[in-house]
Design a protein around this motif. Sequence first.
Motif, short mmCIF file in Angstrom:
data_model
loop_
_atom_site.label_atom_id
_atom_site.label_comp_id
_atom_site.label_asym_id
_atom_site.label_seq_id
_atom_site.Cartn_x
_atom_site.Cartn_y
_atom_site.Cartn_z
N LEU A 57 -7.30 -1.12 5.22
CA LEU A 57 -7.10 -0.39 3.97
C LEU A 57 -8.35 -0.44 3.10
CD1 LEU A 57 -3.50 -1.71 3.31
CD2 LEU A 57 -4.10 0.72 3.51
N LYS A 60 -9.76 6.98 0.31
CA LYS A 60 -9.95 7.60 -1.01
C LYS A 60 -9.88 9.13 -0.92
CE LYS A 60 -14.16 7.89 -2.87
NZ LYS A 60 -14.56 9.29 -2.71
N TYR A 88 -0.40 9.33 -2.06
CA TYR A 88 -1.75 9.83 -2.33
C TYR A 88 -2.64 8.66 -2.75
CZ TYR A 88 -5.59 12.49 -4.44
OH TYR A 88 -6.83 13.00 -4.74
N CYS A 89 -3.84 8.61 -2.17
CA CYS A 89 -4.82 7.61 -2.55
C CYS A 89 -5.83 8.28 -3.47
CB CYS A 89 -5.52 7.03 -1.31
SG CYS A 89 -6.70 5.71 -1.69
N GLY A 137 -4.36 9.47 7.01
CA GLY A 137 -4.74 10.09 5.74
C GLY A 137 -5.42 11.43 5.98
N HIS A 191 2.29 1.71 -3.40
CA HIS A 191 1.23 2.09 -4.35
C HIS A 191 0.88 3.57 -4.19
CE1 HIS A 191 -2.48 1.75 -6.74
NE2 HIS A 191 -3.04 2.49 -5.79
N PHE A 192 0.68 4.01 -2.96
CA PHE A 192 0.30 5.42 -2.72
C PHE A 192 1.42 6.37 -3.16
CE2 PHE A 192 -2.36 3.60 0.96
CZ PHE A 192 -3.47 3.45 0.14
N ASP A 223 -12.25 1.83 -0.79
CA ASP A 223 -10.95 2.28 -0.27
C ASP A 223 -11.19 3.19 0.92
OD1 ASP A 223 -9.87 0.93 -2.37
OD2 ASP A 223 -9.26 2.72 -3.51
N MET A 283 -1.35 10.59 2.05
CA MET A 283 -1.07 9.48 2.96
C MET A 283 0.26 9.64 3.71
SD MET A 283 -3.76 7.71 2.51
CE MET A 283 -3.35 6.17 3.32
N PHE A 326 -7.49 1.58 -5.24
CA PHE A 326 -6.39 0.89 -4.55
C PHE A 326 -6.72 -0.59 -4.35
CE2 PHE A 326 -5.25 -0.89 -0.39
CZ PHE A 326 -3.91 -1.13 -0.61
N ALA A 338 0.84 -1.21 0.00
CA ALA A 338 0.00 0.00 0.00
C ALA A 338 0.87 1.26 0.00
CB ALA A 338 -0.93 -0.01 1.21
#
Length: 659
Positions: free
Chosen positions: A186, A206, A159-160, A225, A123-124, A203, A210, A167, A120
């Motif tokens: 998550l 969202k 950032y989501c 977040g 990814h973010f 998510d 993050m 995600f 995660a």
Amino acid sequence: MISKTTIDRVFETARLEEVIGDFVQLKKSGANFKGLSPFTDERTPSFMVSPVKQIWKDFSSGKGGNVVAFLMEHEHFTYPEAIKYLAKKYNIEVEETERTDEQKQEADERESMYLVSEFAQRHFADMLWNSELGKAIGLTYFKERGFTPETIKKFGLGYCLDQWDGFTNAALDKGYRLSYLEKTGLTIVKPDPNNPNGTRKFDRFKGRVMFPIHSMSGRVLGFGGRILTNDKKAAKYLNSPESDIYHKSKVLYGIFYAKKAIAKEDNCFLVEGYTDVIQLHQRGLENVVSSSGTALTPEQIRLINRLTKNITVLFDGDAAGLRASLRGIDLILEQGMNVKVCTFPEGEDPDSFAKNNELEDIVGYLEGNAKDFIQFKANLLAKEAANDPIKRAETVRDIVNSIAKIPDGIKQEIYIQECAGIMNVSESVLFSTLAQIGKKESTEASKKQRQEQKAFDVVKNDATVEKVDVQYELERKIIEILLLYGNNTEKFEDLVLKESETGELVLEPESVEAKVYEKIYLDLQEDEIELANERFRTIYYKLIEALNQSENFSLSTFLGSLDQEMVSEVSSIMMEEEKYTLHNWERKDIYPKDKKIGVAQLTSETILTLRCFLIKKRMSALQGETREGTQDNRETLEEIMNYIQLNKLLNQKLNRVLS
């Protein structure tokens, strides 16, 4: 699977005191280091680290082991994760063979949650730097806050995307299980109103920037977040929910990046928010952590206490609820720590002050404005009380209540004197109030103790006194001698059983030079003695094999070949006598004898004592046979007489008088 070559290199390279020093403040104590236990709540050090032996022992919890065992206990790493952590720390390339599907499935649940959290974070971060919305919204926000690209990358910010399940779908596509996405918080999973057997996935974060929350060793535990829209229905900050790997009351934001600076500076700055930590760190003030918007807890304080005894709490200039924050100061005092307080000018907070000032100015301001907690609290509450006598009396009692929480009597007296001057109240009245509080607490503690004693007495009446297992202790001592001195070459005085001119059996001494492990092995072999304790027996044969195969016996390499249960057993044996150094006997003019002075004597006496014990045990068994048997017992009686004579000779050698 990690190759044996890599594991051996890790054990050869890793320095235990360096690794543990990242988590616990260690102080030199003779040849060892000592510190506060990272596993229990204590104020007197009972945690010992031996750089020579490369093992540690926590006498308060009973835990112990090598460097890998510490990481597995403290950070809840699996064995491979601990090896990888050490390899990364010491720049060792990890040689790894491909794991089978079955081995992948065997990864435990906690490890799976860590892996999901770490995915995660990546990814973010990827969305922040490489997606159009991430750059336009998230990256712009961080840059507006004054964060440099280097800082953003260092703290793993991300950032989501503002999508319902962007995600979640990305994680599922990568093979991560929905159950772990849900357990880490998550992803939110809810029943689908349109499908009785279906679910809907959302998510949690969202549309938020993050902030990954790391453990002291750098593993991602959870996230904070921050929403960037003006949606009044949504919380400004949202944290990961409690999980098996994330307990917000036991975590401090930024501790991974701050731990070395805290230990080096011997002080920790405590702030409220994520951006406060990042901004101060970016300016060069790295010994700073945050309670992440939650009320300060004893667990968080103890986390700092492992690294330093000094905390400086930083408050906003116009902090709302400042009085409520003072409760956290009382908690710090209860842990026996030194606390100072510093407030920023009105309209400023640590984030804005760090952004608008250079490091030299920030350090100068903190040094000039950090007040002792008692001065700060007295001044703050005195303003509130003004000319109201009742409020003033309540204020004085409030301050004395805080002083009562300090475990050190000398500090209490100094703070009482300070408080008397600030509040214009006689010291005698304050000491009297302090005594009343102490008496009340003492009465409550005594009452509780009496209740516990009653419960204990019920158990005690039924308890039997546990006898010392002599054979267990002697076998344990043999393992200890092998571990400490196995490769030493010593001069031994062997005892050879001979018949004198008068026909009596006598033990004649013969001098022989040998390795300690050879002497022990041959003596036990000669008497056909096998260790009775299964764990000791396993360790014994492994030790003899390792000592026999290599003249350069390495304890750390040997420990690396054992399973963790055996490692714990070995560390307990080797560190047993180190606990006495915690009492600092030299300061009391008591000087314990160094065992190295008489290794040969210690070895011989231990073997002789074990032989005597086993002879007595055999004699008891033979005596039992003569009482129970109906046949001719002349041979048995003769054997008993021989054992009695041998036992007498051995005890004479040990300078013991037999009754």
